[in-house]
Design an enzyme around this catalytic site. Structure first.
Site, short mmCIF file in Angstrom:
data_model
loop_
_atom_site.label_atom_id
_atom_site.label_comp_id
_atom_site.label_asym_id
_atom_site.label_seq_id
_atom_site.Cartn_x
_atom_site.Cartn_y
_atom_site.Cartn_z
N LYS A 15 0.86 -1.19 0.00
CA LYS A 15 0.00 0.00 0.00
C LYS A 15 0.89 1.23 0.00
O LYS A 15 1.69 1.44 0.92
CB LYS A 15 -0.91 0.00 1.23
N LYS A 31 -2.18 -1.38 -3.83
CA LYS A 31 -3.05 -0.21 -3.74
C LYS A 31 -2.22 1.06 -3.80
O LYS A 31 -1.20 1.12 -3.10
CB LYS A 31 -3.81 -0.29 -2.42
C1 PBG Z 1 -7.45 3.40 5.59
C2 PBG Z 1 -7.78 3.25 4.16
C3 PBG Z 1 -7.60 4.19 3.13
C4 PBG Z 1 -8.21 3.66 2.00
C5 PBG Z 1 -8.71 2.40 2.35
N1 PBG Z 1 -8.42 2.17 3.68
C6 PBG Z 1 -7.04 5.54 3.12
C7 PBG Z 1 -5.74 5.87 3.69
O1 PBG Z 1 -4.88 5.01 3.88
O2 PBG Z 1 -5.56 7.03 4.00
C8 PBG Z 1 -8.34 4.35 0.67
C9 PBG Z 1 -9.46 3.88 -0.22
C10 PBG Z 1 -9.75 4.78 -1.35
O3 PBG Z 1 -9.07 5.80 -1.56
O4 PBG Z 1 -10.68 4.46 -2.10
N2 PBG Z 1 -6.33 2.88 6.07
#
Ligand code: PBG
Length: 334
Positions: free
Chosen positions: A204, A258
């Site tokens: 991520k 991601k």
């Molecule tokens: C939280 C999380 C995030 C997303 C999914 N879970 C955001 C972040 O890490 O700030 C993003 C999902 C999206 O942008 O559609 N940990």
């Protein structure tokens, strides 16, 4: 890969032959996209209204548990195998420890139960991270401006346990703390939850493309600083393989990359290197930028959606999380 020998050359080879009609294009297609490849992320909330539009994500609504159950029925009827839940909770319940994340009677357990009652045939996946519940908007605990790794693990494991106990089929840690998959796996095993799957957000990246999501779940206002000390640097690719290897060793059943579209090279490397199902998340910013172009008539909606989702399959994904899931499933005849 085997190379044709001698190399095929014009005019004996005419690649256009295999594109000359719809039936042959279908016949030789290397990959397929079906509703079974889709995971539909649902933003749920603890407010009074059933559906509240999210300004930065046209077509996406914050849903009450009742509306989430209706969406799950829609997903089932469209052939979408699983929905993923993301909470927007009242700012009044947010605190430094993200206490709301481990409330067994909280929003997420409520939604899981409502969905399981309405559509027991589909899977429910839950995000494991504290950001939606902390008053500082970070995914772990914070002290003196630093995000604490080891102290966060216990909170995250408890959050995952609460979700699994309420009926979640898949817990998906998105927090990027080191060791969280192991902490979660141990908590699940210790409580007899042997069948709960862990889909780790293994690679991520710290990304600008999460902007609309933070608006949707109401963590944007709180967030102090950025998440670069725990989410990955987008300059890196080898590091993604190390992250994935660790999460598999710690007990992940499947892994995720991601964001999605700017990271398909990572999907390709991960899916070729590891024999576990690989997923990717077409995140909120990707959705928002496509919707903006669609709204302006600059992109053909149906074609653009299917082309981007198909790209994930071609890159090696077992499936993809997308806010376009119901729309795509309809286009695919679900
Ligand atoms: C939280 C999380 C995030 C997303 C999914 N879970 C955001 C972040 O890490 O700030 C993003 C999902 C999206 O942008 O559609 N940990």
């Amino acid at each position: 890969m085997t190379q044709p020998f001698p190399p095929a050359a014009f005019p004996y080879a005419r690649p256009r032959r295999l594109r000359s009609s719809p039936w042959v294009r279908r016949l030789v297609a290397e990959t397929v996209l079906t509703p079974s490849d889709l995971i539909w992320p649902l933003i749920v909330h603890d407010g009074a209204e059933d559906r509240v539009p999210v300004a930065s994500m046209p077509g996406v609504f914050r849903l009450s548990p009742r509306a989430a159950a209706a969406a799950a029925v829609e997903a089932r009827d469209l052939g979408i195998p699983v929905v993923a839940l993301f909470p927007h909770v009242d700012a009044a319940i947010k605190d430094a420890n993200g206490t709301g994340a481990t409330d067994p009677d909280g929003l997420i357990p409520d939604c899981i139960k409502a969905i399981k009652d309405a559509a027991p045939e589909i899977g429910v996946m839950c995000d494991v991270a504290l950001d939606c519940y902390t008053d500082h908007g970070h995914d772990g605990l914070m002290a003196d401006g630093r995000i604490l790794n080891d102290d966060s693990l216990e909170r995250l494991a408890e959050q995952a346990f609460i979700q699994a106990h309420a009926g979640a089929d898949i817990v998906a840690p998105s927090d990027m703390m080191d060791g969280r998959v192991q902490a979660i796996r141990e908590a699940l095993e210790a409580n007899g939850l042997h069948d709960t799957m862990i889909l780790a957000y293994a690679a991520k990246y710290a990304s600008a493309f999460y902007g609309p999501y933070r608006d949707a779940v109401g963590s944007a206002k709180q967030l102090t600083g950025d998440k670069q000390t725990y989410q990955m640097n987008y300059a890196n690719s080898d590091e993604a393989l190390r992250e994935v290897a660790m999460d598999i060793a710690e007990g992940a059943d499947a892994v995720m990359v991601k964001p999605g579209m700017p990271y398909l090279d990572i999907v390709r490397r991960v899916s070729e290197t590891f024999q576990v199902p690989t997923f990717a998340y077409q995140v909120s910013g990707e959705y928002a930028m496509m919707q903006a172009a669609i709204a302006n008539g600059w992109l053909d909606e149906d074609r653009a959606i299917l082309e981007t989702l198909h790209g994930f399959k071609r890159a090696g994904c077992a499936g993809v999380l997308s806010y376009f899931a119901p729309k795509a499933a309809r286009l695919l005849g679900g």
